[in-house]
Write an enzyme that holds these catalytic residues in place. Sequence first.
Site, mmCIF file in Angstrom:
data_model
loop_
_atom_site.group_PDB
_atom_site.id
_atom_site.type_symbol
_atom_site.label_atom_id
_atom_site.label_comp_id
_atom_site.label_asym_id
_atom_site.label_seq_id
_atom_site.Cartn_x
_atom_site.Cartn_y
_atom_site.Cartn_z
ATOM 1 N N ARG A 48 0.796 -1.227 0.000
ATOM 2 C CA ARG A 48 0.000 0.000 0.000
ATOM 3 C C ARG A 48 0.831 1.282 0.000
ATOM 4 N NH1 ARG A 48 -3.374 -3.079 -2.180
ATOM 5 N NH2 ARG A 48 -5.224 -3.742 -1.011
ATOM 6 N N ASP B 142 -6.157 -0.780 5.458
ATOM 7 C CA ASP B 142 -5.618 -0.159 4.254
ATOM 8 C C ASP B 142 -5.895 1.331 4.174
ATOM 9 O OD1 ASP B 142 -4.342 -2.353 3.265
ATOM 10 O OD2 ASP B 142 -5.920 -2.924 1.868
#
Length: 409
Positions: free
Chosen positions: A97, A126
Amino acid sequence: MAEIKKVVLAYSGGLDTSIIIPWLKENYNNCEVIAVAGDVGQGSELSGLEEKAKKTGASKLYIADLKKAFVEDYIWPTLQAGAVYEGKYLLGTSFARPLIAKRLVEIAKAEGADAICHGCTGKGNDQVRFELAIKAFAPEMKIIAPWRIWDIKSRDEEIDYAEAHNIPLKITRETNYSKDKNLWHLSHEGLDLEDPNNEPQYNKEGFLELGVSPEQAPDCPTYITLHFEKGIPVALDGQKLCGVDMLAKLNALGGANGIGIADIVENRLVGMKSRGVYETPGGTILYHAHAKLEEICLDKQTSHFKQGIANKFAELVYDGLWFTPLREALTAFVDSTQQTVTGDVKLKLYKGNIIDAGVSSPYSLYDEEIATFSEDEVYNQADSAGFINLFGLPITVQALKKQKLSEKE
């Protein structure tokens, strides 16, 4: 809503981001949406993505090839650190990410975008990983997170929205697992996995994608030899490989032998426990091999101290704190420890197991002449008596003191 004319969207073509494009245009005055897909090894998932993005309203799609950077700048440093979150999770989604978010910022700045949008839910990790990375490189950039503001409450309602807007989906309500795939791993969440008492359907066709269950693996073992240079795998069975190719080959070998399947209930950063099944065949092999090589290459004090560093490193990566001074400092420490982690590790892969079959290094601290049970001329066993007397002196003093106090009673 705020005046937004151009948005850069982290785009995968999955359920969330597929419906976000029309949603953004509906709710932000028909703003321009630029889709960005970070290629970290999704493979066939990227096929047809540009056509799909444009059909649903995006003005263009960037597919950023991040595979080499992903391996060399994120995976290898984490492997060298030996970082494993809560003893089981090899951080497959976590360290992808920050890299993707960094590229989003670069494109957003180049395009003059007003905002960056992601499809992460308000319950997940996330959202933190994306947004902390964005803040690190564009602290004033507006961030749009639809899951925190729209009226949609579930994945079923997302499918309803997609059907109402004629958005094609590759999933059905019955196969609607939340998945994340890259060079390193594949995760599965949702549906029957939300109950930790349900056994994952490993042998059901289509569930596992990177390999087979241990029961379905061959009855004969597969031997491999990995060569490391300063803690980085550079060759497999004598063949030099770049990082991307190394992972591809190890994923195939590990997957075929049922290696690297983990069923985990983890503690999310946002405070809840979450259950997922992770496939990390190549990564599991590499962690095992790297740890085996460190057994003979690191001294006791460094090895033991590094274990604590590994836990902290994993926590930082999991929590989205890649672009922080502490993570950079820990990486500098780890780099120092890896200068002698060079050598060969031979492994036997068999029905989900990784079995040690030999390890060697020019920097090995293991000395057979000193460790042998046979006669030697380099170790005086009589020396151990004095060592034990000194090492045990605090115990002796305490025992004598207790004895004297007991005699007075």
